[in-house]
Scaffold this motif. Structure first.
Motif, mmCIF file in Angstrom:
data_model
loop_
_atom_site.group_PDB
_atom_site.id
_atom_site.type_symbol
_atom_site.label_atom_id
_atom_site.label_comp_id
_atom_site.label_asym_id
_atom_site.label_seq_id
_atom_site.Cartn_x
_atom_site.Cartn_y
_atom_site.Cartn_z
ATOM 1 N N ASP A 125 26.248 115.643 101.973
ATOM 2 C CA ASP A 125 27.274 115.288 102.958
ATOM 3 C C ASP A 125 28.647 115.569 102.360
ATOM 4 O OD1 ASP A 125 27.781 113.161 101.179
ATOM 5 O OD2 ASP A 125 26.457 111.815 102.296
ATOM 6 N N ASP A 126 29.690 115.333 103.159
ATOM 7 C CA ASP A 126 31.042 115.645 102.708
ATOM 8 C C ASP A 126 31.450 114.768 101.536
ATOM 9 O OD1 ASP A 126 33.538 117.219 103.272
ATOM 10 O OD2 ASP A 126 34.369 115.181 103.434
ATOM 11 N N ALA A 127 30.954 113.539 101.516
ATOM 12 C CA ALA A 127 31.303 112.650 100.411
ATOM 13 C C ALA A 127 30.801 113.226 99.080
ATOM 14 C CB ALA A 127 30.717 111.268 100.652
ATOM 15 N N ALA A 128 29.590 113.761 99.093
ATOM 16 C CA ALA A 128 29.034 114.359 97.877
ATOM 17 C C ALA A 128 29.825 115.597 97.469
ATOM 18 C CB ALA A 128 27.568 114.708 98.086
ATOM 19 N N TRP A 129 30.228 116.367 98.464
ATOM 20 C CA TRP A 129 31.047 117.561 98.216
ATOM 21 C C TRP A 129 32.385 117.171 97.593
ATOM 22 C CZ3 TRP A 129 32.077 122.395 97.389
ATOM 23 C CH2 TRP A 129 33.271 122.989 97.820
ATOM 24 N N GLN A 130 33.035 116.172 98.156
ATOM 25 C CA GLN A 130 34.328 115.738 97.642
ATOM 26 C C GLN A 130 34.200 115.174 96.230
ATOM 27 O OE1 GLN A 130 37.178 116.379 99.006
ATOM 28 N NE2 GLN A 130 36.348 117.175 100.938
ATOM 29 N N LYS A 131 33.106 114.460 95.971
ATOM 30 C CA LYS A 131 32.893 113.923 94.636
ATOM 31 C C LYS A 131 32.717 115.040 93.614
ATOM 32 C CE LYS A 131 30.014 110.763 91.917
ATOM 33 N NZ LYS A 131 29.936 111.702 90.785
ATOM 34 N N SER A 132 31.981 116.077 94.019
ATOM 35 C CA SER A 132 31.782 117.212 93.128
ATOM 36 C C SER A 132 33.110 117.882 92.796
ATOM 37 C CB SER A 132 30.824 118.219 93.757
ATOM 38 O OG SER A 132 30.671 119.348 92.930
ATOM 39 N N LEU A 133 33.951 118.057 93.803
ATOM 40 C CA LEU A 133 35.276 118.635 93.570
ATOM 41 C C LEU A 133 36.090 117.763 92.632
ATOM 42 C CD1 LEU A 133 36.225 119.831 97.174
ATOM 43 C CD2 LEU A 133 35.750 121.297 95.212
ATOM 44 N N ALA A 134 36.061 116.464 92.894
ATOM 45 C CA ALA A 134 36.841 115.539 92.073
ATOM 46 C C ALA A 134 36.357 115.540 90.627
ATOM 47 C CB ALA A 134 36.771 114.135 92.663
ATOM 48 N N ASP A 135 35.046 115.586 90.446
ATOM 49 C CA ASP A 135 34.498 115.622 89.095
ATOM 50 C C ASP A 135 34.961 116.853 88.337
ATOM 51 O OD1 ASP A 135 33.178 113.257 89.569
ATOM 52 O OD2 ASP A 135 31.214 114.191 89.946
ATOM 53 N N ALA A 136 35.138 117.942 89.076
ATOM 54 C CA ALA A 136 35.612 119.188 88.466
ATOM 55 C C ALA A 136 37.134 119.280 88.452
ATOM 56 C CB ALA A 136 35.047 120.389 89.220
ATOM 57 N N LYS A 137 37.787 118.205 88.875
ATOM 58 C CA LYS A 137 39.256 118.115 88.892
ATOM 59 C C LYS A 137 39.889 119.108 89.866
ATOM 60 C CE LYS A 137 39.303 116.444 84.129
ATOM 61 N NZ LYS A 137 39.815 116.646 82.751
ATOM 62 N N TRP A 138 39.245 119.273 91.009
ATOM 63 C CA TRP A 138 39.784 120.099 92.078
ATOM 64 C C TRP A 138 40.086 119.214 93.288
ATOM 65 C CZ3 TRP A 138 40.763 125.216 91.598
ATOM 66 C CH2 TRP A 138 40.051 125.963 90.655
ATOM 67 N N THR A 139 41.081 119.623 94.076
ATOM 68 C CA THR A 139 41.167 119.173 95.458
ATOM 69 C C THR A 139 40.572 120.287 96.303
ATOM 70 O OG1 THR A 139 43.321 120.181 95.966
ATOM 71 C CG2 THR A 139 43.327 117.973 94.930
ATOM 72 N N GLU A 140 40.247 119.996 97.553
ATOM 73 C CA GLU A 140 39.649 121.046 98.387
ATOM 74 C C GLU A 140 40.629 122.178 98.628
ATOM 75 O OE1 GLU A 140 36.674 121.552 102.168
ATOM 76 O OE2 GLU A 140 37.495 119.577 101.700
ATOM 77 N N ASP A 141 41.918 121.851 98.777
ATOM 78 C CA ASP A 141 42.918 122.896 98.979
ATOM 79 C C ASP A 141 43.026 123.791 97.751
ATOM 80 O OD1 ASP A 141 43.488 122.053 101.532
ATOM 81 O OD2 ASP A 141 45.282 120.923 100.962
ATOM 82 N N GLU A 142 42.968 123.199 96.579
ATOM 83 C CA GLU A 142 43.042 123.985 95.345
ATOM 84 C C GLU A 142 41.822 124.894 95.204
ATOM 85 O OE1 GLU A 142 45.506 120.516 92.945
ATOM 86 O OE2 GLU A 142 43.366 120.831 92.552
ATOM 87 N N TYR A 143 40.667 124.351 95.543
ATOM 88 C CA TYR A 143 39.463 125.167 95.454
ATOM 89 C C TYR A 143 39.510 126.312 96.463
ATOM 90 C CZ TYR A 143 34.678 126.722 95.400
ATOM 91 O OH TYR A 143 33.568 127.512 95.298
ATOM 92 N N ARG A 144 39.977 126.030 97.671
ATOM 93 C CA ARG A 144 40.101 127.087 98.673
ATOM 94 C C ARG A 144 41.042 128.176 98.183
ATOM 95 N NH1 ARG A 144 39.227 127.957 104.033
ATOM 96 N NH2 ARG A 144 38.269 125.900 104.234
ATOM 97 N N ALA A 145 42.137 127.756 97.576
ATOM 98 C CA ALA A 145 43.086 128.740 97.055
ATOM 99 C C ALA A 145 42.459 129.611 95.987
ATOM 100 C CB ALA A 145 44.328 128.025 96.511
ATOM 101 N N GLU A 146 41.612 129.020 95.170
ATOM 102 C CA GLU A 146 40.920 129.795 94.142
ATOM 103 C C GLU A 146 39.985 130.822 94.771
ATOM 104 O OE1 GLU A 146 39.497 130.980 90.344
ATOM 105 O OE2 GLU A 146 41.296 129.931 91.013
ATOM 106 N N VAL A 147 39.252 130.413 95.786
ATOM 107 C CA VAL A 147 38.352 131.340 96.474
ATOM 108 C C VAL A 147 39.153 132.464 97.118
ATOM 109 C CG1 VAL A 147 36.644 131.586 98.324
ATOM 110 C CG2 VAL A 147 36.584 129.581 96.838
ATOM 111 N N GLU A 148 40.271 132.118 97.732
ATOM 112 C CA GLU A 148 41.122 133.146 98.350
ATOM 113 C C GLU A 148 41.554 134.180 97.326
ATOM 114 O OE1 GLU A 148 43.179 130.414 101.879
ATOM 115 O OE2 GLU A 148 44.328 130.987 100.092
ATOM 116 N N ALA A 149 41.951 133.717 96.142
ATOM 117 C CA ALA A 149 42.386 134.640 95.094
ATOM 118 C C ALA A 149 41.259 135.573 94.677
ATOM 119 C CB ALA A 149 42.890 133.845 93.887
ATOM 120 N N ASN A 150 40.074 135.017 94.512
ATOM 121 C CA ASN A 150 38.939 135.840 94.087
ATOM 122 C C ASN A 150 38.511 136.832 95.156
ATOM 123 O OD1 ASN A 150 38.834 134.545 91.599
ATOM 124 N ND2 ASN A 150 37.415 132.974 92.321
ATOM 125 N N VAL A 151 38.546 136.410 96.412
ATOM 126 C CA VAL A 151 38.192 137.315 97.504
ATOM 127 C C VAL A 151 39.189 138.459 97.588
ATOM 128 C CG1 VAL A 151 38.031 137.526 100.025
ATOM 129 C CG2 VAL A 151 36.895 135.624 98.855
#
Length: 421
Positions: A125-151
């Motif tokens: 669920d989204d809670a698990a997704w958000q926890k995974s991001l937080a554990d990796a020290k990401w916010t969702e916006d930061e992670y999206r930005a990283e994906v955008e850069a790689n794409v």
């Protein structure tokens, strides 16, 4: 140290892979240390650099100051070196973002969304997704930005590859770059006694007995390898060429390749079993790379196509590098001095002295750090951790050349018999 240059390049590439955000804003903790650099009016926040280096340290298991300091000492880095490398990568990302539209390359937002949703699907669920991001020290916006850069980077790579002009000069340049990669490659012929899943145990045993009998005759000198190929080999395609399956290729099955790995020219293997049956292998030639390649005729034909494919990547990289350098030259870029008190800023000299002492002691005993006592064991562990990290990154630095060679090799061995593949 001459080895530092590729290692630093590799480190810079690795740092780029964990960049905080394509927009170059600070990651999570707020902007405490101000602006590290500015490119074309866009600020690179100091905390973006600090957080990115922290992520890289964590990924390499260099979290403690001890491990970090020993890593820096082992490979001649300074904290300032890493900061410079990271800022350069963030600068280049911003320049690519600005320059891509001028080439007609627009960010593929659908691909970005697909990659994000594909990863999110792995979580309950989204809670698990958000926890995974937080554990990796990401916010969702930061992670999206990283994906955008790689794409976008992938899109630019494709753009320049499609536009690349592969000249004879570039092909020869590539051949000289990679000729050593082919050095000592062996050419083999084989006799195959076929075995397949439809055969019962008795039939398989009979096939092995037949193969062993042929091998015994060859080794006794009562039957030549060439005559055995013509009379007995079930690989009819290669049998028409005297059993020849060409030079070493990744398309040859592992058991086959291992079967002749230790053989020299003229030597014949024992029985080699693979999914196709039993092979008797003879090494017929070993390639010796010239000091300088002046013609493709100096390299076995089987490798020509993959060299041309690699040359395409080389040409694309040249064009991409020239394009990016043009953006750098035209950019307005300023970098501010490194502030004090950053968490990755350690006294390298302290660790350098300890590292040199450790290496001196290790060089005088085969037992190494194990005899140095409790006082230096942590340093040894940290040095080992640093060495492992740097080796990994050094391998990463050559990934593009290795992968292009490997990928092209997978498609360039059609001359080899399918029975050995």
């Amino acid at each position: 140290m001459k080895t530092l240059k590729p290692l630093k390049m590799a480190l810079a590439l690795s740092l780029a892979a964990v960049a905080c955000a394509f927009g170059l804003t600070a990651c999570g903790s707020g902007n405490v240390h101000g602006v590290a650099a500015t490119v074309n009016g866009v600020d690179i926040q100091e905390d973006s650099v600090t957080d990115g280096i922290a992520r890289w340290r964590s990924a390499q298991n260099l979290d403690s100051e001890e491990q970090w300091g020993m890593f820096l000492a082992a490979y001649g880095y300074t904290p300032s070196d890493l900061r410079d490398a990271y800022i350069s990568q963030l600068r280049d990302r911003e320049l690519m973002k600005e320059g891509a539209p001028e080439l007609g390359v627009e960010l593929d937002t659908a691909e970005v969304e697909m990659q994000i949703q594909s990863l999110k699907a792995n979580f309950s669920d989204d809670a698990a997704w958000q926890k995974s991001l937080a554990d990796a020290k990401w916010t969702e916006d930061e992670y999206r930005a990283e994906v955008e850069a790689n794409v976008l980077q992938t899109q630019l790579t494709t753009y320049f590859k499609d536009k690349a002009e592969v000249t004879d000069e570039i092909i020869l340049e590539t051949a000289n770059m990679y000729s050593a990669y082919y050095n000592d490659r062996k050419r083999t012929s084989h006799i195959l006694i076929k075995v397949d899943d439809s055969m019962d145990d008795a039939a398989k045993a009979a096939a092995r007995e037949k193969a062993q009998g042929i091998l015994d005759q060859i080794k006794a000198g009562t039957l030549t390898f060439e005559d055995a190929v013509a009379q007995y080999s079930d690989d009819t395609a290669s049998a028409q060429q005297g059993g020849d399956v060409g030079f070493d290729s990744s398309k040859l099955v592992a058991e086959y390749r291992q079967g002749y790995a230790d053989l020299e020219v003229g030597q014949i293997s024992d029985l080699v079993e693979s999914q196709f049956g039993y092979h008797i292998i003879k090494v017929t030639e070993k390639y010796e790379a010239p000091e300088e390649v002046t013609s493709l005729d100096q390299i076995p034909d089987i490798y020509h196509e993959e060299l041309k494919q690699t040359a395409e990547s080389v040409a694309a990289q040249k064009d991409y590098t020239a394009w990016l350098q043009g953006l750098r030259d035209a950019a307005t870029f300023t970098q501010n001095p490194m502030p004090s008190g950053l968490p990755y800023d350690v006294d390298v000299n302290k660790y350098k002295q300890r590292y040199e002492q450790l290496m001196s002691q290790m060089s005088t005993t085969s037992e190494g750090a194990s005899v140095l006592g409790d006082g230096t064991s942590a340093s040894s562990d940290a040095a080992s951790s640093g060495a492992a990290s740097a080796s990994s990154e050094s391998a990463s630095a050559s990934a593009s050349s290795a992968s292009s060679s490997s990928a092209s090799e997978s498609s360039a061995s059609s001359a080899s018999s399918s029975s050995a593949q």
